[in-house]
Scaffold this motif. Sequence first.
Motif, mmCIF file in Angstrom:
data_model
loop_
_atom_site.group_PDB
_atom_site.id
_atom_site.type_symbol
_atom_site.label_atom_id
_atom_site.label_comp_id
_atom_site.label_asym_id
_atom_site.label_seq_id
_atom_site.Cartn_x
_atom_site.Cartn_y
_atom_site.Cartn_z
ATOM 1 N N GLU A 42 0.828 -1.209 0.000
ATOM 2 C CA GLU A 42 0.000 0.000 0.000
ATOM 3 C C GLU A 42 0.867 1.265 0.000
ATOM 4 O O GLU A 42 0.601 2.214 -0.738
ATOM 5 C CB GLU A 42 -0.979 -0.006 1.179
ATOM 6 C CG GLU A 42 -1.997 1.099 1.008
ATOM 7 C CD GLU A 42 -3.282 0.899 1.788
ATOM 8 O OE1 GLU A 42 -3.287 0.081 2.711
ATOM 9 O OE2 GLU A 42 -4.255 1.590 1.442
ATOM 10 N N SER A 45 2.292 1.844 -3.460
ATOM 11 C CA SER A 45 1.310 2.371 -4.411
ATOM 12 C C SER A 45 1.108 3.870 -4.175
ATOM 13 O O SER A 45 0.970 4.650 -5.122
ATOM 14 C CB SER A 45 -0.028 1.644 -4.259
ATOM 15 O OG SER A 45 0.113 0.303 -4.699
ATOM 16 N N SER A 114 -1.722 -4.963 -6.074
ATOM 17 C CA SER A 114 -1.740 -4.155 -4.850
ATOM 18 C C SER A 114 -3.176 -4.115 -4.314
ATOM 19 O O SER A 114 -3.946 -3.193 -4.600
ATOM 20 C CB SER A 114 -1.219 -2.751 -5.182
ATOM 21 O OG SER A 114 -1.034 -1.993 -4.019
ATOM 22 N N GLU A 116 -5.112 -3.797 -1.336
ATOM 23 C CA GLU A 116 -5.845 -2.779 -0.551
ATOM 24 C C GLU A 116 -5.987 -1.506 -1.364
ATOM 25 O O GLU A 116 -7.046 -0.885 -1.413
ATOM 26 C CB GLU A 116 -5.114 -2.436 0.769
ATOM 27 C CG GLU A 116 -5.032 -3.566 1.764
ATOM 28 C CD GLU A 116 -3.857 -4.489 1.474
ATOM 29 O OE1 GLU A 116 -2.938 -4.070 0.734
ATOM 30 O OE2 GLU A 116 -3.860 -5.633 1.958
ATOM 31 N N PHE A 117 -4.886 -1.095 -1.998
ATOM 32 C CA PHE A 117 -4.914 0.159 -2.741
ATOM 33 C C PHE A 117 -5.941 0.062 -3.875
ATOM 34 O O PHE A 117 -6.786 0.939 -4.042
ATOM 35 C CB PHE A 117 -3.526 0.475 -3.293
ATOM 36 C CG PHE A 117 -3.436 1.827 -3.939
ATOM 37 C CD1 PHE A 117 -3.353 2.972 -3.159
ATOM 38 C CD2 PHE A 117 -3.451 1.963 -5.317
ATOM 39 C CE1 PHE A 117 -3.290 4.230 -3.747
ATOM 40 C CE2 PHE A 117 -3.387 3.209 -5.914
ATOM 41 C CZ PHE A 117 -3.294 4.344 -5.125
#
Length: 327
Positions: A42, A45, A114, A116-117
Amino acid sequence: MTALSAILPEIRQDDATVFARDVIAGLSATPKRLPPKYFYDEAGSRLFEKITRLPEYYPTLTELAILDGAAAAIARFAPPGAALVEFGSGSGAKARRLLREMPGVRAYVPVDISAEFMNGEAARLQAEFPTLAVLPVVADFSGSFELPAAAHAMPRLGFFPGSTIGNFEPHEVTAFLARARNVLGQAAALVIGVDLVKDPDVLHAAYNDSRGVTARFNRNLLVRINRELGADFDPGAFEHHAFFNRELRRIEMHLASLRRQKVRVLGRCFAFRAGETIHTENSYKYTAESFAALARGAGWAVGAVWSDPQDYFSVQALVPEASKGGI
Ligand code: SAH
Ligand code: AVI
């Protein structure tokens, strides 16, 4: 940690195990290397998003301007009722520009490693386009992956902006483009951002920004390895190196050890000489011709190319080889 490394071959191939194996393999290699896809936890990103706003990082600014000018023409490659499938979607900022010009598109499928992002950005995009089906897929596109069932029934348009294709080795580009044809279907087009060979000073500035954001992005990989694999890297003991390799037409990013040191990862010890580097990324730059040749090798033809006045960056619509000129 020692126990984990001892049983690595036996345990399930979950994401953490694959990450552990790739890190151990990369740090055991000569020269040491780490795959760039692991930049994107995260924090990574978010750092990449900061890079895209830097004045020196021309790829994002240039590609956004190209997309704004070409969006209506690009929209013609989307069949009615299509799903727009974006590889390495990140913030989805570029897809938003296209989607505004594509009212006939029914679904948006961001694909990114990625998790969560991407899920956060997908939720925001869903709120902005309430009638669109937003169907995020957490996957590593350097291997095969499945689209959500709902997208199987729709015709598809691929979108791969950012010149993320440049992070693959040329032989991997052909393999990726062949896999993309299978994911998208044999009749689909793929709109892809490809960074172009240019003045090395411009390239150098883009990967050595004056605010040090790219250096933080590079070092964040060590922070991630410490957190996720219990390693003891001192990120401050490694320096960001980025330079244009003219012969291979690529920016290389490395982390150079500032001193002789030893680092423990998963119970193993890795020794660094002063100045020794971990090679963390290649970012290949192409000419229109050299990229077209790679695409042809994977059964794609170039249906259209858009560029900026300085020829810094290109957006190319790849179409199945047989249909060239048919759109
Ligand atoms: N498309 C955005 C982001 C580019 S950054 C733009 O043009 O600005 C590269 C993106 O690809 C990141 O979001 C990263 O998480 C994702 N990515 C990198 N390697 C990947 C891989 N092997 N599989 C899936 N996603 C990957
Ligand atoms: C995502 N990728 C295409 C970026 C690039 O330019 O190679 C990642 C990046 N590395 C350093 N700055 C940006």
